[in-house]
Design an enzyme around this catalytic site. Structure first.
Site, PDB file in Angstrom:
ATOM      1  CG  ASP A 134      -1.802  -1.049   1.434  1.00  0.00           C
ATOM      2  OD1 ASP A 134      -1.541  -2.080   0.757  1.00  0.00           O
ATOM      3  OD2 ASP A 134      -2.706  -1.166   2.444  1.00  0.00           O
ATOM      4  CD  GLN A 150       1.673  -0.922   4.795  1.00  0.00           C
ATOM      5  OE1 GLN A 150       1.274  -1.629   5.560  1.00  0.00           O
ATOM      6  NE2 GLN A 150       2.196   0.250   5.560  1.00  0.00           N
ATOM      7  NE  ARG A 257      -7.666  -4.178   7.185  1.00  0.00           N
ATOM      8  CZ  ARG A 257      -8.216  -5.159   7.425  1.00  0.00           C
ATOM      9  NH1 ARG A 257      -8.405  -5.363   8.603  1.00  0.00           N
ATOM     10  NH2 ARG A 257      -8.541  -5.894   6.738  1.00  0.00           N
TER      11      ARG A 257
END
Length: 658
Positions: A134, A150, A257
């Site tokens: 991500d 990420q 999240r």
């Protein structure tokens, strides 16, 4: 407007009929072909030298010396076959990160080192090595575009998630910086997951991100730059009282999240941000929290929005768009007569990014879609291919909203480990409201990408008879930018009164499935014998009321002779208004193909892995596989694309890139 088509994976290779034979065609048979000289010769020489050097380094990195023939696995990295069926994400509380459960124990194709080295892209962002997913916290700060992402610094598979960091002056040429954040506290021991940046009026940055605790509970944490005066934002401090948010009692510990960028609410003198979740009934939802200082939060009653049956909403994004001008809007722009709000969610259940356009009620803190039948998760998508976990930011200098999206691999983890890297970021795109259809967004590659265009070739008025494939005199078509415009025979439209009422991209046979009015378009990353090809094409059918319906599709089924891949036909209906011709732009960069139809109303991204159509064997073809309509390629322009500058940052490398 129609609900998007669903795609189906194809696991039995070579089970589709061939395309028609290629027409005999040389340079002289293609009308109005012209060639333009390259621009920036000195820069080309410098970057050419850099590219050659990098290719040598890539070769050394992968192969410990000169390029060799068959792939050689490092015994130290050999893994039992059953590893490839193990989940890479769901067991840890995020969406699936592996193709292993789909590919199972498929035997590895005998890839060569030459093939694998070719797959690395030239102008898409990717780390120097290892795994990426991500995009996080994108922003423009003190003249630098920042991208966090990420990243697994230890391997080419998902895990040990940290924040990688890179900066750019132009969204094209990038400098790698040291890791921004690592999982070093109890509240993010399981990973520093997705987060967003909010730039405050006084110049401070609030970075709120999800951490997976040592007990796999998803919590929200705060970080801020260690040195606010550093334009590169190299060092980051985590708030000493993290976490700042934990899941509400009625939300599961692994269903909470990916906070959004916050927006300011003047009437409350406070900021609000949304967080993705799902409830006990599998309803995808966006919770809204209010804060004045980013350290203490209040959960607002109700929901920003939710849709039954859509499951966990990951990477929620929420932002305004202007309906009256072709500019982006700051995230804190409130409701107004010329403002709509876009709500986007990445669906954990199928790894697709859905959006809807609607109205935000700032007083109630709720959002309502303009078209309920096209709500989030059941209607429009940013991209109908491999594009996920996207995040946007507002660029105040160019007054635009820019979208990033993760493009994952569709090969096997076994192969990724050998080549040493996995995943790309798609080319950043600008987002605008489509003031012509008034029902969708327009996505288009950022203008800066055009700075990579080199020499071009132009073609015009190429007739494509039924069942024809026309080769174009374009060699080494591995890094190209293509713009094309097509016109269909009007008499054929009148004759085809019942053409393919139930057509669907994923079930229509791909580019080889013939109908009265399609498919027709381009074949890219094709070898001269057409044993490998990726097709981007249009297909016209009739609705039950007799009106025309246009589809734009991308066919990967013959993109590679390898068998350890997931290949699909992607696509959807695309709006075409009266008087409009059919247009497409295609960016080809080694192992990725990004297509934008009708000015960006529909986009499709594919990851492809040719074995033959590599290096100077890659070609471009036009084709028309319709049975009852000839086509004309009214205009076609193909640019060779330069390689972008991606290096670790230093004052010397910055000077060279500029």
């Amino acid at each position: 407007m129609d609900v998007a088509d669903l795609e189906s994976p194809i696991f039995i290779p070579y089970s589709y009929p061939p395309l028609p034979q290629v027409e005999d065609c040389d340079d002289s048979t293609i009308p109005n072909s012209s060639h333009k000289p390259p621009r920036g010769a000195l820069r080309l020489v410098l970057l050419g030298i850099t590219a050659i050097t990098l290719l040598g380094l890539v070769s050394l990195f992968y192969h410990g010396g000169g390029l060799r023939g068959e792939l050689e696995f490092d015994p130290a990295r050999e893994t039992p076959v059953d590893r490839w069926t193990v989940s890479r994400g769901t067991a840890e509380g995020v969406s699936e990160k592996s193709n292993g459960p789909i590919l199972g124990a498929t035997p590895a194709y005998p890839w060569t080192n030459v093939m694998l080295a070719w797959q690395r892209t030239a102008f898409h962002f990717q780390p120097q090595k290892n795994w990426m997913n991500d995009p996080n916290g994108p922003m423009l700060y003190k003249g630098w575009y920042h991208l966090f992402y990420q990243y697994n610094p230890e391997s080419a598979v998902w895990g040990n998630i940290t924040w990688g960091h890179a900066v750019s002056r132009d969204l094209v040429h990038w400098f790698y910086l040291p890791l921004a954040m690592v999982p070093d506290h109890w509240y993010d021991a399981g990973g520093v997951w997705t987060g967003s940046a909010t730039l405050l009026p006084d110049g401070r940055i609030a970075m709120v991100y999800t951490g997976s605790t040592a007990d796999s509970v998803q919590v929200q944490n705060l970080a801020f730059p260690a040195d606010q005066d550093d334009p590169l934002l190299i060092r980051w401090n985590k708030y000493e009282s993290n976490p700042v948010l934990a899941p509400p009692p009625w939300i599961g510990p692994t269903d909470f999240r990916d906070p959004t960028t916050a927006w300011y609410v003047p009437t409350e003198s406070a900021w609000r941000l949304a967080i993705g979740a799902k409830d006990a009934d599998h309803k995808g939802i966006a919770l809204v929290y209010q804060t004045k200082d980013f350290t203490s939060y209040e959960l607002l009653p109700g929901l920003l929005h939710g849709v039954n049956g859509t499951g966990m909403w990951e990477c929620v994004d929420f932002y305004p768009v202007s309906t009256g001008s072709a500019v982006g809007l700051d995230t804190s722009t409130g409701p107004g007569p010329a403002v709509k709000h876009v709500l986007k969610a990445s669906l954990d259940v199928n790894k697709r990014d859905y959006y809807a356009i609607g109205t935000y009620d700032g007083d109630k803190g709720t959002w309502t879609p303009d078209e309920p039948e096209m709500d989030v998760g059941i209607g429009l998508r940013y991209d109908y291919g491999k594009f996920y976990a996207s995040k946007s930011f507002y660029d105040p200098v160019k007054e635009r909203r820019v979208l990033w999206g993760w493009t994952e691999e569709t090969d096997s983890e076994r192969t990724d480990l050998v080549k040493g890297w996995a995943s790309l970021q798609a080319i950043p795109r600008t987002i605008l409201y489509d003031d012509k259809t008034k029902s969708n967004l327009i996505q288009w590659p950022v203008d800066e990408v055009e700075s990579l265009r080199l020499n071009s070739q132009e073609f015009s008025n190429i007739k494509l008879s039924t069942g024809s494939v026309v080769p174009l005199n374009v060699t080494e078509a591995t890094q190209v930018d293509i713009e094309a415009e097509f016109e269909i025979d009007s008499s054929a439209l009148e004759r085809a009164v019942e053409a393919d009422v139930g057509y669907n991209c994923s079930t229509g046979g791909g580019a080889a499935g013939r109908g009265a009015l399609g498919p027709f378009g381009l074949l890219v990353l094709a070898d001269p014998d057409l044993k490998e090809q990726t097709a981007a094409y249009f297909y016209l059918g009739r609705r039950t009321d007799g009106s025309l319906r246009t589809f734009f599709c991308q066919d990967e089924l013959r993109s590679s002779l390898a068998n350890d891949l997931v290949r699909r036909v992607y696509g959807s209906a695309v709006p075409v208004l009266d008087g409009e011709s059919l247009t497409v732009r295609i960016l080809v960069d080694h192992s990725i193909v990004e297509s934008f139809a009708q000015g960006g109303r529909t986009s499709i991204t594919s990851r492809v892995y040719p074995t033959k159509a590599v290096y100077d064997a890659a070609r471009v073809f036009l084709f028309n596989n319709a049975t009852d309509a000839s086509m004309i390629a009214r205009s076609l322009k193909i640019w060779q694309m330069d390689s972008a500058f991606l290096h670790p940052y230093s004052a010397q490398t910055e000077e060279l890139a500029i």
